[in-house]
Design an enzyme around this catalytic site. Structure first.
Site, PDB file in Angstrom:
ATOM      1  N   ALA A  73      45.036  35.147  45.716  1.00 50.76           N
ATOM      2  CA  ALA A  73      44.248  36.143  46.444  1.00 50.76           C
ATOM      3  C   ALA A  73      44.111  37.364  45.544  1.00 50.76           C
ATOM      4  O   ALA A  73      45.035  37.695  44.792  1.00 50.76           O
ATOM      5  CB  ALA A  73      44.946  36.503  47.747  1.00 50.76           C
TER       6      ALA A  73
ATOM      7  N   LEU B 144      38.962  23.948  50.453  1.00 48.08           N
ATOM      8  CA  LEU B 144      37.999  24.453  51.441  1.00 48.08           C
ATOM      9  C   LEU B 144      38.692  24.667  52.787  1.00 48.08           C
ATOM     10  O   LEU B 144      38.469  25.672  53.466  1.00 48.08           O
ATOM     11  CB  LEU B 144      36.841  23.463  51.632  1.00 48.08           C
ATOM     12  CG  LEU B 144      35.911  23.200  50.447  1.00 48.08           C
ATOM     13  CD1 LEU B 144      34.771  22.283  50.869  1.00 48.08           C
ATOM     14  CD2 LEU B 144      35.338  24.495  49.902  1.00 48.08           C
TER      15      LEU B 144
ATOM     16  N   CYS C 181      35.169  34.062  48.628  1.00 46.25           N
ATOM     17  CA  CYS C 181      35.469  32.661  48.964  1.00 46.25           C
ATOM     18  C   CYS C 181      35.262  32.262  50.419  1.00 46.25           C
ATOM     19  O   CYS C 181      34.691  31.206  50.692  1.00 46.25           O
ATOM     20  CB  CYS C 181      36.908  32.360  48.591  1.00 46.25           C
ATOM     21  SG  CYS C 181      37.149  32.355  46.826  1.00 46.25           S
TER      22      CYS C 181
ATOM     23  N   ARG D 231      32.500  41.783  46.671  1.00 39.73           N
ATOM     24  CA  ARG D 231      31.709  40.641  47.126  1.00 39.73           C
ATOM     25  C   ARG D 231      31.953  40.368  48.615  1.00 39.73           C
ATOM     26  O   ARG D 231      33.082  40.268  49.058  1.00 39.73           O
ATOM     27  CB  ARG D 231      32.037  39.398  46.285  1.00 39.73           C
ATOM     28  CG  ARG D 231      31.460  39.510  44.869  1.00 39.73           C
ATOM     29  CD  ARG D 231      31.800  38.327  44.009  1.00 39.73           C
ATOM     30  NE  ARG D 231      33.202  38.303  43.648  1.00 39.73           N
ATOM     31  CZ  ARG D 231      33.761  37.356  42.882  1.00 39.73           C
ATOM     32  NH1 ARG D 231      33.014  36.371  42.416  1.00 39.73           N
ATOM     33  NH2 ARG D 231      35.037  37.407  42.594  1.00 39.73           N
TER      34      ARG D 231
HETATM   35  C1  UDX Z   1      35.886  31.942  41.080  1.00 43.43           C
HETATM   36  C2  UDX Z   1      35.642  30.479  41.221  1.00 43.43           C
HETATM   37  O1  UDX Z   1      35.399  29.946  40.002  1.00 43.43           O
HETATM   38  C3  UDX Z   1      34.634  30.239  42.284  1.00 43.43           C
HETATM   39  O2  UDX Z   1      34.368  28.911  42.440  1.00 43.43           O
HETATM   40  C4  UDX Z   1      35.263  30.755  43.511  1.00 43.43           C
HETATM   41  O3  UDX Z   1      34.619  30.357  44.649  1.00 43.43           O
HETATM   42  C5  UDX Z   1      35.343  32.236  43.382  1.00 43.43           C
HETATM   43  O4  UDX Z   1      36.167  32.503  42.323  1.00 43.43           O
HETATM   44  P1  UDX Z   1      35.304  34.035  39.939  1.00 43.43           P
HETATM   45  O5  UDX Z   1      36.287  33.883  38.825  1.00 43.43           O
HETATM   46  O6  UDX Z   1      35.661  34.935  41.068  1.00 43.43           O
HETATM   47  O7  UDX Z   1      34.937  32.614  40.494  1.00 43.43           O
HETATM   48  O8  UDX Z   1      33.862  34.326  39.454  1.00 43.43           O
HETATM   49  P2  UDX Z   1      33.361  35.387  38.437  1.00 43.43           P
HETATM   50  O9  UDX Z   1      34.272  36.564  38.417  1.00 43.43           O
HETATM   51  O10 UDX Z   1      31.915  35.555  38.731  1.00 43.43           O
HETATM   52  O11 UDX Z   1      33.551  34.641  37.028  1.00 43.43           O
HETATM   53  C6  UDX Z   1      32.850  33.548  36.567  1.00 43.43           C
HETATM   54  C7  UDX Z   1      32.523  33.766  35.098  1.00 43.43           C
HETATM   55  O12 UDX Z   1      31.911  32.594  34.562  1.00 43.43           O
HETATM   56  C8  UDX Z   1      31.547  34.915  34.828  1.00 43.43           C
HETATM   57  O13 UDX Z   1      32.154  35.864  33.980  1.00 43.43           O
HETATM   58  C9  UDX Z   1      30.345  34.230  34.151  1.00 43.43           C
HETATM   59  O14 UDX Z   1      29.754  35.017  33.142  1.00 43.43           O
HETATM   60  C10 UDX Z   1      30.990  32.988  33.581  1.00 43.43           C
HETATM   61  N1  UDX Z   1      30.042  31.900  33.281  1.00 43.43           N
HETATM   62  C11 UDX Z   1      29.182  31.469  34.221  1.00 43.43           C
HETATM   63  C12 UDX Z   1      30.052  31.309  32.018  1.00 43.43           C
HETATM   64  O15 UDX Z   1      30.823  31.706  31.143  1.00 43.43           O
HETATM   65  N2  UDX Z   1      29.200  30.279  31.758  1.00 43.43           N
HETATM   66  C13 UDX Z   1      28.313  29.829  32.672  1.00 43.43           C
HETATM   67  O16 UDX Z   1      27.566  28.900  32.384  1.00 43.43           O
HETATM   68  C14 UDX Z   1      28.293  30.440  33.944  1.00 43.43           C
HETATM   69  C1  UDX Z   2      41.304  34.273  49.660  1.00 40.79           C
HETATM   70  C2  UDX Z   2      42.514  33.374  49.893  1.00 40.79           C
HETATM   71  O1  UDX Z   2      43.563  34.140  50.520  1.00 40.79           O
HETATM   72  C3  UDX Z   2      42.993  32.760  48.596  1.00 40.79           C
HETATM   73  O2  UDX Z   2      44.056  31.852  48.843  1.00 40.79           O
HETATM   74  C4  UDX Z   2      41.830  32.029  47.949  1.00 40.79           C
HETATM   75  O3  UDX Z   2      42.216  31.470  46.707  1.00 40.79           O
HETATM   76  C5  UDX Z   2      40.647  32.956  47.751  1.00 40.79           C
HETATM   77  O4  UDX Z   2      40.283  33.542  49.002  1.00 40.79           O
HETATM   78  P1  UDX Z   2      40.925  36.730  48.800  1.00 40.79           P
HETATM   79  O5  UDX Z   2      39.500  36.529  49.164  1.00 40.79           O
HETATM   80  O6  UDX Z   2      41.254  37.323  47.486  1.00 40.79           O
HETATM   81  O7  UDX Z   2      41.730  35.369  48.874  1.00 40.79           O
HETATM   82  O8  UDX Z   2      41.572  37.702  49.882  1.00 40.79           O
HETATM   83  P2  UDX Z   2      42.416  37.606  51.224  1.00 40.79           P
HETATM   84  O9  UDX Z   2      43.644  38.398  51.043  1.00 40.79           O
HETATM   85  O10 UDX Z   2      42.585  36.227  51.702  1.00 40.79           O
HETATM   86  O11 UDX Z   2      41.497  38.424  52.227  1.00 40.79           O
HETATM   87  C6  UDX Z   2      40.199  37.997  52.581  1.00 40.79           C
HETATM   88  C7  UDX Z   2      39.601  38.944  53.599  1.00 40.79           C
HETATM   89  O12 UDX Z   2      40.280  38.853  54.846  1.00 40.79           O
HETATM   90  C8  UDX Z   2      39.662  40.423  53.206  1.00 40.79           C
HETATM   91  O13 UDX Z   2      38.453  41.046  53.533  1.00 40.79           O
HETATM   92  C9  UDX Z   2      40.804  40.960  54.035  1.00 40.79           C
HETATM   93  O14 UDX Z   2      40.707  42.332  54.285  1.00 40.79           O
HETATM   94  C10 UDX Z   2      40.642  40.147  55.296  1.00 40.79           C
HETATM   95  N1  UDX Z   2      41.885  40.058  56.085  1.00 40.79           N
HETATM   96  C11 UDX Z   2      42.983  39.413  55.579  1.00 40.79           C
HETATM   97  C12 UDX Z   2      41.926  40.588  57.380  1.00 40.79           C
HETATM   98  O15 UDX Z   2      40.943  41.156  57.873  1.00 40.79           O
HETATM   99  N2  UDX Z   2      43.080  40.455  58.099  1.00 40.79           N
HETATM  100  C13 UDX Z   2      44.186  39.833  57.632  1.00 40.79           C
HETATM  101  O16 UDX Z   2      45.188  39.753  58.360  1.00 40.79           O
HETATM  102  C14 UDX Z   2      44.145  39.295  56.315  1.00 40.79           C
END
Ligand code: UDX
Ligand code: UDX
Length: 464
Positions: free
Chosen positions: A172, A225, A280, A350
């Site tokens: 997270a 998922l 996510c 996001r």
């Molecule tokens: C991740 C997971 O990969 C995604 O599936 C999940 O649902 C969310 O978290 P995240 O690391 O958060 O993605 O995404 P992001 O911070 O946008 O980083 C992806 C990187 O891949 C970007 O820096 C982008 O420039 C790079 N990228 C994308 C490449 O290097 N090559 C490509 O062809 C496309």
């Molecule tokens: C989530 C999952 O926790 C992580 O396991 C996965 O790999 C990626 O997606 P993340 O999106 O980084 O992680 O944040 P998370 O801490 O899960 O919070 C998601 C959203 O739920 C935030 O907007 C947070 O504020 C909200 N939230 C969380 C609440 O409103 N109440 C809660 O009790 C916990």
């Protein structure tokens, strides 16, 4: 197969921290993180560790220790693929905006592109690890692309071979380093025991063996998922109860505490807030909805879709409530927005609830003074600029005091620690009366706000 060289495609929120921790724990492995975004790579290589592209507590220290030794960031995608024994695909998988499954299913174009790059430039045997969250059966797509190249390369007498594993990330944001160092579990999905063992050996360096779970590849993809869908479902559930609390005089904090004591329910993820955000939850649930529809299970699709629709409803509910408390009109009224990130301890916006709530308030004619300790001004501007509407109606300010100067109300949308220590007596003097605090995160001391002569609404608090 003993892994000596790892390449990770995608230097984002997942790829960057995950590779930093692998490099820290496996000094014998060279870890190359590649990305097509040059600016992002430059930030990863910045001499000032405060300028890394991602704000994550503890990340800077690890990068400082390993960068230049066994952790490298570059745009040399092809070269690093060629050197690697194991390749993590960690590119982004946004929701498709057009075509079949638009609005629900993931766009796999970057994953597909990465698989083609691996197919073209890898040498010898390569283990490809899906790290991005993907729809179930994506491994099949990757395998197909890799196989087609394998056949091709046999013709060219340049033997390549591949294994595909699924190793979803459960970190997270804000606690990524801790989640990586002390995971609840590591999931490895695949069908070749040797390939699974190669990845298991890496994790075993710091994760107890009992926490490393093996499954078939489809279960691993679906578990990711499902895990996010269950977490999001808890938040939508508690947010519906918050609305009921407000109408009945109950208090959602007390209800959460009471139900959380049931060990079958557990106390985590029961905080009512402005609605879940992050890259996510929504995306993964919509993927699940699409899968259910695709496999002819409309009831299952409707069930999961309601988790997302409640979240949307909940965000609008908060906006409507603010409008109503401010006498039904926001036209020309100044409102301070405290927090724009989707949760505290991250600079990520996001799907942040703040985006929708701010847009609703702008739509009503409000003027917003927005503060967030970590989100860049540029990012907030991008998130709020749509159809070039209301561009002069918000200001991004550097401190809390500025956000609350001459405002009719303050809306707390992210639970940053700073916001729980505000001196409301001092602030009260600067606010326009009757002044309101809308605390969508339950972080301020209600009595102190009331003592300062400010009205307060707290999420799920039927007594306010
Ligand atoms: C991740 C997971 O990969 C995604 O599936 C999940 O649902 C969310 O978290 P995240 O690391 O958060 O993605 O995404 P992001 O911070 O946008 O980083 C992806 C990187 O891949 C970007 O820096 C982008 O420039 C790079 N990228 C994308 C490449 O290097 N090559 C490509 O062809 C496309
Ligand atoms: C989530 C999952 O926790 C992580 O396991 C996965 O790999 C990626 O997606 P993340 O999106 O980084 O992680 O944040 P998370 O801490 O899960 O919070 C998601 C959203 O739920 C935030 O907007 C947070 O504020 C909200 N939230 C969380 C609440 O409103 N109440 C809660 O009790 C916990």
């Amino acid at each position: 197969m003993l892994i000596r060289n790892i390449c990770c495609i995608g230097a984002g929120y997942v790829g960057g921290p995950t590779m930093a921790v692998i490099a820290l724990k496996c000094p014998h492995i060279q870890v190359n993180v590649v990305d097509t975004n040059k600016e992002r790579i430059n930030q990863w290589n910045d001499d000032d560790f405060d300028n890394l592209p991602i704000y994550e507590p503890g990340l800077g220290e690890i990068v400082k220790k390993c960068r230049g030794k066994n952790l490298h960031f570059s745009i040399n995608v092809e070269e690093m693929i060629e050197k690697a024994d194991m390749i993590f695909i960690s590119v982004n998988t946004p929701t498709k905006t057009k075509g079949v499954g638009a609005g629900k299913v993931c766009d796999l174009k970057w994953v597909e592109k990465s698989a083609r790059q691996v197919a073209n430039f890898s040498k010898g045997h390569t283990i490809v690890v899906e790290k991005s969250t993907l729809p179930v059966r994506t491994a099949e797509v990757i395998q197909l692309i890799l196989n087609s190249c394998q056949n091709q390369s046999k013709l060219e007498f340049n033997n390549k071979s591949f294994d595909v594993l699924s190793n979803p990330e459960f970190l997270a944001e804000g606690t990524a380093i801790n989640d990586l160092l002390k995971p609840d579990r590591v999931l490895i999905g695949g069908d070749n025991p040797e390939a699974i063992e190669s990845l298991r050996i890496i994790y075993k360096r710091w994760v107890p063996e009992s926490k490393i779970l093996e499954t078939n590849i489809w279960s691993s993809e679906l578990a990711k998922l499902t895990s996010n869908a269950f977490l999001a479902q808890r938040i939508s559930s508690i947010n519906t109860i918050a609305a009921l609390c407000e109408s009945t005089g109950a208090d959602v904090r007390e209800v959460s505490r009471a139900i959380g004591r049931d060990s079958r329910i557990g106390s985590k993820f029961l905080d009512s807030g402005p609605g879940f955000g992050g890259s996510c939850f929504k995306k993964d649930i919509l993927n699940l909805v699409y899968l259910a529809e695709y496999f002819g299970l409309p009831e299952v699709a409707t069930f999961w879709n309601s988790v997302v629709s409640i979240n949307n409803w909940h965000q609008h509910r908060i906006s409507k409530l603010i409008i109503q408390k401010l006498f039904g009109s926001l036209s020309g009224k100044k409102i301070g927005i405290l927090g724009f990130a989707f949760k505290a301890n991250t600079n990520d916006t996001r799907e942040s609830a703040a985006i929708q709530i701010c847009k609703d308030l702008l739509e009503e004619g409000a003027i917003l003074l927005i503060h967030d300790p970590k989100v860049e001004k540029k990012k907030i501007d991008q998130d709020l600029s749509y159809e070039n509407k209301y561009t002069n109606s918000w200001n991004i300010v550097d401190c809390v005091e500025e956000a609350l100067e001459n405002v009719h109300a303050a809306v707390i949308l992210t639970e940053w620690q700073d916001y729980s220590n505000i001196n409301w007596h001092e602030i009260s003097l600067k606010m326009i009366k009757p002044a309101w605090i809308f605390d969508a995160r339950s972080i301020v001391d209600k009595q102190k706000v009331l003592d300062a002569g400010i009205n307060i609404w707290r999420i799920g608090d039927g007594s306010t």
